[in-house]
Write a protein that holds these residues in place. Sequence first.
Motif, PDB file in Angstrom:
ATOM      1  N   MET A   1      -2.454   7.812  12.302  1.00  0.00           N
ATOM      2  CA  MET A   1      -1.572   7.584  13.437  1.00  0.00           C
ATOM      3  C   MET A   1      -2.013   6.363  14.237  1.00  0.00           C
ATOM      4  O   MET A   1      -3.201   6.160  14.492  1.00  0.00           O
ATOM      5  CB  MET A   1      -1.553   8.803  14.358  1.00  0.00           C
ATOM      6  CG  MET A   1      -1.097  10.092  13.697  1.00  0.00           C
ATOM      7  SD  MET A   1       0.604  10.031  13.122  1.00  0.00           S
ATOM      8  CE  MET A   1       0.371  10.380  11.370  1.00  0.00           C
ATOM      9  N   ASP A   2      -1.040   5.581  14.671  1.00  0.00           N
ATOM     10  CA  ASP A   2      -1.324   4.433  15.536  1.00  0.00           C
ATOM     11  C   ASP A   2      -1.437   4.854  17.002  1.00  0.00           C
ATOM     12  O   ASP A   2      -2.034   4.127  17.802  1.00  0.00           O
ATOM     13  CB  ASP A   2      -0.217   3.392  15.379  1.00  0.00           C
ATOM     14  CG  ASP A   2      -0.174   2.828  13.972  1.00  0.00           C
ATOM     15  OD1 ASP A   2      -0.992   1.946  13.670  1.00  0.00           O
ATOM     16  OD2 ASP A   2       0.663   3.282  13.172  1.00  0.00           O
TER      17      ASP A   2
ATOM     18  N   THR B   1       7.878  -7.267  10.969  1.00  0.00           N
ATOM     19  CA  THR B   1       7.560  -7.324   9.549  1.00  0.00           C
ATOM     20  C   THR B   1       6.471  -6.323   9.239  1.00  0.00           C
ATOM     21  O   THR B   1       5.385  -6.360   9.832  1.00  0.00           O
ATOM     22  CB  THR B   1       7.085  -8.738   9.158  1.00  0.00           C
ATOM     23  OG1 THR B   1       8.119  -9.659   9.471  1.00  0.00           O
ATOM     24  CG2 THR B   1       6.783  -8.790   7.674  1.00  0.00           C
ATOM     25  N   ASN B   2       6.750  -5.399   8.317  1.00  0.00           N
ATOM     26  CA  ASN B   2       5.765  -4.411   7.924  1.00  0.00           C
ATOM     27  C   ASN B   2       4.957  -4.920   6.743  1.00  0.00           C
ATOM     28  O   ASN B   2       5.503  -5.444   5.775  1.00  0.00           O
ATOM     29  CB  ASN B   2       6.468  -3.101   7.536  1.00  0.00           C
ATOM     30  CG  ASN B   2       7.175  -2.486   8.719  1.00  0.00           C
ATOM     31  OD1 ASN B   2       6.731  -2.623   9.841  1.00  0.00           O
ATOM     32  ND2 ASN B   2       8.291  -1.821   8.464  1.00  0.00           N
TER      33      ASN B   2
ATOM     34  N   GLY C   1       3.160   0.188   5.685  1.00  0.00           N
ATOM     35  CA  GLY C   1       2.915  -0.586   6.896  1.00  0.00           C
ATOM     36  C   GLY C   1       3.825  -0.234   8.046  1.00  0.00           C
ATOM     37  O   GLY C   1       4.031  -1.039   8.963  1.00  0.00           O
ATOM     38  N   ILE C   2       4.379   0.973   8.046  1.00  0.00           N
ATOM     39  CA  ILE C   2       5.280   1.412   9.119  1.00  0.00           C
ATOM     40  C   ILE C   2       4.464   2.142  10.171  1.00  0.00           C
ATOM     41  O   ILE C   2       3.792   3.131   9.866  1.00  0.00           O
ATOM     42  CB  ILE C   2       6.375   2.334   8.554  1.00  0.00           C
ATOM     43  CG1 ILE C   2       7.218   1.591   7.512  1.00  0.00           C
ATOM     44  CG2 ILE C   2       7.258   2.877   9.681  1.00  0.00           C
ATOM     45  CD1 ILE C   2       8.146   2.491   6.710  1.00  0.00           C
ATOM     46  N   PRO C   3       4.458   1.683  11.412  1.00  0.00           N
ATOM     47  CA  PRO C   3       3.657   2.355  12.441  1.00  0.00           C
ATOM     48  C   PRO C   3       4.160   3.769  12.690  1.00  0.00           C
ATOM     49  O   PRO C   3       5.356   4.053  12.554  1.00  0.00           O
ATOM     50  CB  PRO C   3       3.838   1.466  13.671  1.00  0.00           C
ATOM     51  CG  PRO C   3       5.103   0.716  13.429  1.00  0.00           C
ATOM     52  CD  PRO C   3       5.206   0.527  11.951  1.00  0.00           C
ATOM     53  N   GLN C   4       3.240   4.658  13.066  1.00  0.00           N
ATOM     54  CA  GLN C   4       3.623   6.035  13.346  1.00  0.00           C
ATOM     55  C   GLN C   4       2.773   6.589  14.487  1.00  0.00           C
ATOM     56  O   GLN C   4       1.638   6.171  14.706  1.00  0.00           O
ATOM     57  CB  GLN C   4       3.516   6.912  12.104  1.00  0.00           C
ATOM     58  CG  GLN C   4       2.175   6.869  11.382  1.00  0.00           C
ATOM     59  CD  GLN C   4       2.231   7.573  10.027  1.00  0.00           C
ATOM     60  OE1 GLN C   4       2.869   8.616   9.860  1.00  0.00           O
ATOM     61  NE2 GLN C   4       1.552   7.015   9.036  1.00  0.00           N
TER      62      GLN C   4
ATOM     63  N   ALA D   1       5.764  -0.410  22.506  1.00  0.00           N
ATOM     64  CA  ALA D   1       4.747  -1.405  22.173  1.00  0.00           C
ATOM     65  C   ALA D   1       4.506  -1.447  20.670  1.00  0.00           C
ATOM     66  O   ALA D   1       4.259  -2.520  20.090  1.00  0.00           O
ATOM     67  CB  ALA D   1       3.451  -1.078  22.923  1.00  0.00           C
ATOM     68  N   LEU D   2       4.555  -0.286  19.981  1.00  0.00           N
ATOM     69  CA  LEU D   2       4.389  -0.264  18.537  1.00  0.00           C
ATOM     70  C   LEU D   2       5.518  -1.020  17.846  1.00  0.00           C
ATOM     71  O   LEU D   2       5.301  -1.703  16.833  1.00  0.00           O
ATOM     72  CB  LEU D   2       4.351   1.178  18.026  1.00  0.00           C
ATOM     73  CG  LEU D   2       3.068   1.972  18.287  1.00  0.00           C
ATOM     74  CD1 LEU D   2       3.237   3.411  17.776  1.00  0.00           C
ATOM     75  CD2 LEU D   2       1.871   1.318  17.612  1.00  0.00           C
ATOM     76  N   LEU D   3       6.716  -0.904  18.362  1.00  0.00           N
ATOM     77  CA  LEU D   3       7.838  -1.616  17.766  1.00  0.00           C
ATOM     78  C   LEU D   3       7.703  -3.119  17.930  1.00  0.00           C
ATOM     79  O   LEU D   3       8.169  -3.908  17.090  1.00  0.00           O
ATOM     80  CB  LEU D   3       9.156  -1.161  18.427  1.00  0.00           C
ATOM     81  CG  LEU D   3       9.751   0.146  17.929  1.00  0.00           C
ATOM     82  CD1 LEU D   3      10.856   0.632  18.867  1.00  0.00           C
ATOM     83  CD2 LEU D   3      10.309  -0.025  16.505  1.00  0.00           C
TER      84      LEU D   3
END
Length: 428
Positions: A189-190, A2-3, A157-160, A424-426
């Motif tokens: 950037m994450d 969930t973003n 809220g989408i990791p990048q 891990a980000l996913l």
Amino acid sequence: MTNRPARPRIGPMLRLVLGAGHALQPLAAPVLRRRLTRGKEDPERWREKLGEATQERPDGPLVWLHGVGVGEAMALRGLIQRMADARPDLRFLVTSTARSSGEVIARNLPPRTQHQYLPLDLPRPVASFLDHWRPDLAVWSDQEVWPRLAVELARRGIPQAYVAARITEASARARARFGQAYGDLYGLMDRLHAQDPGTAAHLRALVGKRAEVRVSGSLKAAAAPLAVAPEAQAAFEAALAGRRCWVLASSHPADEPLALAAQQAVRAADPEALLVIAPRDVARGGAIAQAAQAAGFATGLRSADALPDAGTAVYVADTFGELGLWYRSCPVALIGGTFDAVEGHNPWEAVSLGAAVLHGPRVANFAMDFMMLQEASGARLVQSADQIAAAVLSPDTADMRAAATAVQADMARGVAAITQDLLALLDR
């Protein structure tokens, strides 16, 4: 996953850059249409750059990866393969910018992967692109991160992640002129993975204490081998009939006279030897063939659907997407762009298909890669036609190929670390 919408940190300079996009937006379609008339855009797909998708979004979690040109986008394939092996539910979208990249990537897409052109970094194209594709993870690579896309990803809220990052001394100085804009951009950037320690230092200087930067090497060393049409390889190798063959790959005007002069010396020792010239710009094929003929060589042209015969000394491979064929069929490869300000092309494409690598002195685009290969005796510097000919005729190319393969296997460990970070980000 969930973003959650976020409020990214955006300083005044980055806000100014984003604000300019509203003023430039009305020019987007007219500029693309002019490029279309000049053959610089794909007539079937140019509206993808306005954010208008030409394919449906696949079901399930989607990883979007961007590489600006052919080399950068092709390098992503190894990373995609590793992520796909670890997570069979994942689907992938690769974007690039240049028309040539779309044509080449289409022949080399990994399973469960689609290609689109990157939308212009303007409000409407960006919103349309993200609304349609809804990525679960965004991955930037090499030298390109676009500010509006990165900011909008953060807002949604989408990791990048920024992987295989490469910042030269010159580009670091250029970025510094924009104040904190690039620091704010990379701070979105994450995960940050640099190709080399110098890039890592530049990223830390720009982002400050917010940055955790890992040095993981180049993606290009771990990319999947270039594809080949089996029937095309069989036909070419039948025509070759066991003759010595070497290739000048991704050539530019400064490379070709040296290669033709070297071929004179190679043919003096081996009258049946064949030189394949694969130009970076395939539109130059006819001019290269004329130069080879003027040098006294019987010459064939790939775009004319002609295979080399017993009398052909130079074969101009002026077609898109067939480097995999030439690297598989020619045991020695001279990498183009290494004799002038082009500063070289990717040596790993040759290494992964068993070709021994020769190169000139200008390799800034892949300085670390060529340095590692040279230190392991996996590549050879050549600076004249005589040196090229001697290397082509040398009996130790098998040792060079083995050494290069060992270096490539070692570099693959960096890609494994990047893969773990992205997965891990996913999962977070």
